[in-house]
Design a protein around this motif. Structure first.
Motif, mmCIF file in Angstrom:
data_model
loop_
_atom_site.group_PDB
_atom_site.id
_atom_site.type_symbol
_atom_site.label_atom_id
_atom_site.label_comp_id
_atom_site.label_asym_id
_atom_site.label_seq_id
_atom_site.Cartn_x
_atom_site.Cartn_y
_atom_site.Cartn_z
ATOM 1 N N THR A 45 0.847 -1.196 0.000
ATOM 2 C CA THR A 45 0.000 0.000 0.000
ATOM 3 C C THR A 45 0.878 1.240 0.000
ATOM 4 O O THR A 45 1.738 1.392 0.859
ATOM 5 C CB THR A 45 -0.908 -0.006 1.261
ATOM 6 O OG1 THR A 45 -1.706 -1.193 1.229
ATOM 7 C CG2 THR A 45 -1.798 1.204 1.332
ATOM 8 N N GLN A 102 -9.206 -6.837 8.799
ATOM 9 C CA GLN A 102 -10.302 -5.857 8.737
ATOM 10 C C GLN A 102 -10.011 -4.691 9.678
ATOM 11 O O GLN A 102 -10.238 -3.539 9.328
ATOM 12 C CB GLN A 102 -11.642 -6.507 9.109
ATOM 13 C CG GLN A 102 -12.196 -7.373 7.990
ATOM 14 C CD GLN A 102 -13.380 -8.235 8.437
ATOM 15 O OE1 GLN A 102 -13.516 -8.580 9.608
ATOM 16 N NE2 GLN A 102 -14.225 -8.601 7.494
ATOM 17 N N ARG A 105 -7.336 -2.400 8.197
ATOM 18 C CA ARG A 105 -7.844 -1.546 7.110
ATOM 19 C C ARG A 105 -9.090 -0.750 7.519
ATOM 20 O O ARG A 105 -9.778 -0.188 6.664
ATOM 21 C CB ARG A 105 -8.200 -2.410 5.888
ATOM 22 C CG ARG A 105 -7.018 -3.066 5.211
ATOM 23 C CD ARG A 105 -7.415 -3.767 3.923
ATOM 24 N NE ARG A 105 -8.443 -4.776 4.108
ATOM 25 C CZ ARG A 105 -9.714 -4.643 3.699
ATOM 26 N NH1 ARG A 105 -10.114 -3.563 3.067
ATOM 27 N NH2 ARG A 105 -10.588 -5.616 3.915
ATOM 28 N N ASP A 107 -12.004 1.765 8.554
ATOM 29 C CA ASP A 107 -12.311 3.102 8.034
ATOM 30 C C ASP A 107 -11.815 4.224 8.933
ATOM 31 O O ASP A 107 -11.577 5.335 8.463
ATOM 32 C CB ASP A 107 -13.829 3.268 7.858
ATOM 33 C CG ASP A 107 -14.363 2.406 6.717
ATOM 34 O OD1 ASP A 107 -13.539 1.875 5.941
ATOM 35 O OD2 ASP A 107 -15.593 2.252 6.607
ATOM 36 N N VAL A 112 -6.907 2.624 5.195
ATOM 37 C CA VAL A 112 -8.129 2.231 4.500
ATOM 38 C C VAL A 112 -7.796 1.958 3.044
ATOM 39 O O VAL A 112 -7.110 2.756 2.403
ATOM 40 C CB VAL A 112 -9.178 3.374 4.544
ATOM 41 C CG1 VAL A 112 -10.452 2.959 3.837
ATOM 42 C CG2 VAL A 112 -9.451 3.783 5.967
ATOM 43 N N ARG A 113 -8.248 0.814 2.541
ATOM 44 C CA ARG A 113 -8.073 0.544 1.116
ATOM 45 C C ARG A 113 -8.976 -0.594 0.692
ATOM 46 O O ARG A 113 -9.349 -1.441 1.502
ATOM 47 C CB ARG A 113 -6.610 0.251 0.764
ATOM 48 C CG ARG A 113 -6.053 -1.003 1.388
ATOM 49 C CD ARG A 113 -4.828 -1.502 0.682
ATOM 50 N NE ARG A 113 -5.168 -2.121 -0.590
ATOM 51 C CZ ARG A 113 -4.289 -2.528 -1.488
ATOM 52 N NH1 ARG A 113 -3.019 -2.366 -1.279
ATOM 53 N NH2 ARG A 113 -4.676 -3.108 -2.603
ATOM 54 N N GLU A 114 -9.331 -0.588 -0.579
ATOM 55 C CA GLU A 114 -10.104 -1.689 -1.152
ATOM 56 C C GLU A 114 -9.125 -2.792 -1.535
ATOM 57 O O GLU A 114 -7.985 -2.511 -1.908
ATOM 58 C CB GLU A 114 -10.849 -1.221 -2.413
ATOM 59 C CG GLU A 114 -12.014 -0.284 -2.122
ATOM 60 C CD GLU A 114 -13.099 -0.937 -1.273
ATOM 61 O OE1 GLU A 114 -13.529 -2.063 -1.601
ATOM 62 O OE2 GLU A 114 -13.496 -0.325 -0.260
ATOM 63 N N LEU A 115 -9.568 -4.032 -1.472
ATOM 64 C CA LEU A 115 -8.725 -5.148 -1.892
ATOM 65 C C LEU A 115 -9.089 -5.538 -3.320
ATOM 66 O O LEU A 115 -10.249 -5.454 -3.716
ATOM 67 C CB LEU A 115 -8.926 -6.354 -0.961
ATOM 68 C CG LEU A 115 -8.524 -6.151 0.505
ATOM 69 C CD1 LEU A 115 -8.776 -7.419 1.301
ATOM 70 C CD2 LEU A 115 -7.060 -5.740 0.614
ATOM 71 N N GLN A 116 -8.081 -5.968 -4.081
ATOM 72 C CA GLN A 116 -8.307 -6.401 -5.456
ATOM 73 C C GLN A 116 -9.121 -7.696 -5.489
ATOM 74 O O GLN A 116 -9.929 -7.910 -6.368
ATOM 75 C CB GLN A 116 -6.947 -6.605 -6.134
ATOM 76 C CG GLN A 116 -7.048 -6.892 -7.618
ATOM 77 C CD GLN A 116 -5.670 -7.082 -8.249
ATOM 78 O OE1 GLN A 116 -4.642 -6.914 -7.604
ATOM 79 N NE2 GLN A 116 -5.670 -7.424 -9.516
ATOM 80 N N TRP A 117 -8.876 -8.573 -4.497
ATOM 81 C CA TRP A 117 -9.573 -9.854 -4.388
ATOM 82 C C TRP A 117 -10.141 -9.976 -2.987
ATOM 83 O O TRP A 117 -9.616 -9.370 -2.065
ATOM 84 C CB TRP A 117 -8.593 -11.024 -4.613
ATOM 85 C CG TRP A 117 -7.686 -10.889 -5.784
ATOM 86 C CD1 TRP A 117 -6.384 -10.488 -5.770
ATOM 87 C CD2 TRP A 117 -7.983 -11.168 -7.151
ATOM 88 N NE1 TRP A 117 -5.860 -10.500 -7.034
ATOM 89 C CE2 TRP A 117 -6.820 -10.911 -7.916
ATOM 90 C CE3 TRP A 117 -9.136 -11.615 -7.812
ATOM 91 C CZ2 TRP A 117 -6.764 -11.083 -9.287
ATOM 92 C CZ3 TRP A 117 -9.078 -11.784 -9.189
ATOM 93 C CH2 TRP A 117 -7.913 -11.515 -9.917
ATOM 94 N N TYR A 119 -10.415 -11.209 0.706
ATOM 95 C CA TYR A 119 -9.301 -11.624 1.571
ATOM 96 C C TYR A 119 -9.300 -13.134 1.777
ATOM 97 O O TYR A 119 -10.335 -13.740 2.051
ATOM 98 C CB TYR A 119 -9.384 -10.917 2.932
ATOM 99 C CG TYR A 119 -8.224 -11.269 3.835
ATOM 100 C CD1 TYR A 119 -6.950 -10.766 3.586
ATOM 101 C CD2 TYR A 119 -8.386 -12.134 4.911
ATOM 102 C CE1 TYR A 119 -5.875 -11.107 4.392
ATOM 103 C CE2 TYR A 119 -7.312 -12.480 5.723
ATOM 104 C CZ TYR A 119 -6.058 -11.960 5.455
ATOM 105 O OH TYR A 119 -4.991 -12.311 6.246
#
Length: 195
Positions: A45, A102, A105, A107, A112-117, A119
């Protein structure tokens, strides 16, 4: 101030960590020696260097609220064809890893970030190498087993050379675990009895 590439993970302890790192190198994965053997909690990140103190405070809070849990690795899996990865499966401790990542990451924190896949806790043993080498990793480590008590996680930074270096380790339970009343007497000393 520049940007840094951070990651948060649970290190696979010795002797398992070095053994899996050597196996990964043996399958021809050039990244093997630049990545300590781990279970990812926060994938690579990018962050502004100025947020590092805030990141460290956040992770200290996450660790303080956590507690040690058993981890067990067993057998292999793969994300192919979606992603060129062969991994050793986390068969015990996966739910705890999922909750932990969780919180990392969350909020309310700086990571904070979105995951590509979705978890999926795992220990990568081959990534982006020839299919035959991936098959070999999958087959040769199919009987692999390891177990330990997970008591911490760590913050890593990726250097310009591609190598991940540990910045700080965070032990679980910085204070009393919420919801558990403090013991009135140490476990090994019986409480004084009144006559």
């Amino acid at each position: 101030m520049g940007t840094v590439t951070l990651g948060v993970s649970i290190a696979v302890p010795e002797p398992y960590g070095s053994l899996l790192q050597e196996r990964r190198a043996g399958f021809g994965d050039p990244a093997a020696h630049g990545i300590p053997t781990h279970v990812t909690l926060l994938p690579p990140t990018e962050a502004d260097e100025s947020v590092l103190p805030e990141v460290e405070e956040h992770l200290t809070r996450v660790a303080a609220a956590g507690r040690a849990f058993p981890m067990r690795l067993s057998g292999t899996g793969t994300f192919r064809p979606l992603s060129p990865v062969v991994f050793v499966k986390v068969v015990e401790g996966a739910a705890a890893c999922t909750q932990l990542q969780q919180r990392v990451r969350d909020d309310s924190g700086p990571l904070v970030r979105e995951l590509q896949w979705p978890y999926h806790p795992h220990v990568t043993v081959a990534h982006g190498i020839a299919e035959e080498a991936m098959d070999r990793a999958y087959e040769e480590l199919a009987g692999y087993e390891a177990a330990w008590n997970c008591t911490s996680f760590a913050l890593y930074e990726q250097g310009a050379d591609g190598v991940w270096r540990k910045l700080r380790e965070y032990a679980f339970g910085g204070g009393p675990v919420p919801g558990v009343p403090p013991q009135s007497a140490p476990v090994d000393e019986p409480a004084a009895t009144h006559h």
